[in-house]
Scaffold this active site. Structure first.
Site, mmCIF file in Angstrom:
data_model
loop_
_atom_site.group_PDB
_atom_site.id
_atom_site.type_symbol
_atom_site.label_atom_id
_atom_site.label_comp_id
_atom_site.label_asym_id
_atom_site.label_seq_id
_atom_site.Cartn_x
_atom_site.Cartn_y
_atom_site.Cartn_z
ATOM 1 C CE LYS A 1 5.753 -6.570 -1.855
ATOM 2 N NZ LYS A 1 4.455 -7.106 -1.525
ATOM 3 C CE LYS B 1 -2.091 -2.991 -5.086
ATOM 4 N NZ LYS B 1 -1.071 -3.133 -3.985
ATOM 5 C CB SER C 1 -1.024 0.176 1.206
ATOM 6 O OG SER C 1 -1.738 -0.999 1.225
#
Length: 302
Positions: free
Chosen positions: A175, A243, A98
């Site tokens: 990440k 994403k 995210s």
């Protein structure tokens, strides 16, 4: 809190979440779960089913979310049956890939809404389904409270190696860096495979040989057979990289970093999705390269 005594719950029981849940359940002896669909295998193994997010939150001290992203988590937070309606002192572990700023914004909102009862640690993972099943995931922790981070590390230890990398959001930054390297590597592997195939090389022999040198990587190890055969049936779907690379671009912008590779990687994975290949495995980069470079009379590439 005695970390071993904490009751753990989970949401997000898909291809990554289900094997993680099995490992947490086996290590702790109990696990409370909620999902859109029944989970008979986990319940049979000893997990406790909760009919609503509210019921789930009321039963646990720690909630691990392996939903795809924050919007999926936010849909479960509010309302009379939402997580916040049932939450006491609750630590939410966000395992999705995210946006780091969005994780921090969510944590601030939850802190304000609950007078500090609900806290957040981010904990995205790398290693894929194979790593989730084997308990060898790389687990990137971001958090401001040392006790919360220690609790998160204890809960996640059966699933791999949790490492605290910095304040809240640090896991998501790590990440994004991971996905930058992964996307660059799998694109290079796909292109190299097409070059070798069109030159008449034995692909299996070549990749087994090169795996022992500087071209070797965990990604080559796990995707070699797919690259050789051209079977890009999904394990880690390529569309999610769009994403992830978007989050990496946000970090680059926020830190004033003028990346050279990142724009090209975003363009390549946008092209994969635009070509209708987004639900294929990330090794679809071989197919993308072959299609882009197809020419009349070509027979070698399937």
């Amino acid at each position: 809190m005695d970390t071993s005594a904490a009751t753990v719950g989970m949401i997000g029981l898909g291809s990554m979440g289900a094997p993680v849940a099995k490992r947490v359940l086996a290590a702790r002896g109990e696990l409370v779960i909620h999902a859109r669909r029944p989970q008979p295998e986990l319940v049979e193994a000893g997990a406790t089913w909760s009919a609503t997010p509210r019921e789930l939150a009321s039963r646990v001290d720690v909630l691990l979310s392996l939903l795809p992203d924050l919007p999926e988590l936010e849909t479960l937070l509010d309302g009379e049956d939402g997580l916040l309606a049932g939450a006491g002192d609750l630590l939410i572990l966000i395992g999705s890939t995210s946006s780091a700023p969005a994780v921090r914004d969510l944590a601030e909102r939850l802190h304000a809404q609950t007078d500090g009862r609900v806290r957040v640690v981010d904990c995205p993972v790398s290693g894929g389904e194979d790593g989730a099943k084997a308990g060898t995931l790389s687990i990137m922790l971001g958090g401001d409270d040392q006790d919360d981070v220690a609790l998160a590390a204890d809960v996640l230890a059966p699933c791999g190696t949790p490492v605290h990398l910095g304040p809240l959001g640090a896991g998501e930054v790590a990440k994004a860096c991971n996905q930058l390297v992964v996307s660059a590597t799998i694109l290079a592997l796909g292109e190299a495979t097409v070059l070798a195939d069109r030159s008449g090389l034995n692909l299996d022999r070549m990749w087994r040989l090169l795996a022992g040198g500087y071209a070797g990587s965990r990604l080559l190890e796990t995707r070699r057979d797919k690259l050789v055969s051209g079977d890009d049936s999904p394990s880690g779907m390529a569309k999610y990289m769009v994403k992830d690379l978007g989050f990496a671009s946000d970090i680059a912008a926020a830190t004033g970093t003028q990346a050279a590779l990142l724009p090209a990687l975003r363009a390549a994975f946008d092209e994969i999705v635009d070509a209708g290949l987004g639900e294929r495995d990330i090794s679809v980069t071989r197919r993308l390269t072959a299609q882009r470079g197809a020419h009349a009379g070509e027979t070698r590439e399937s």
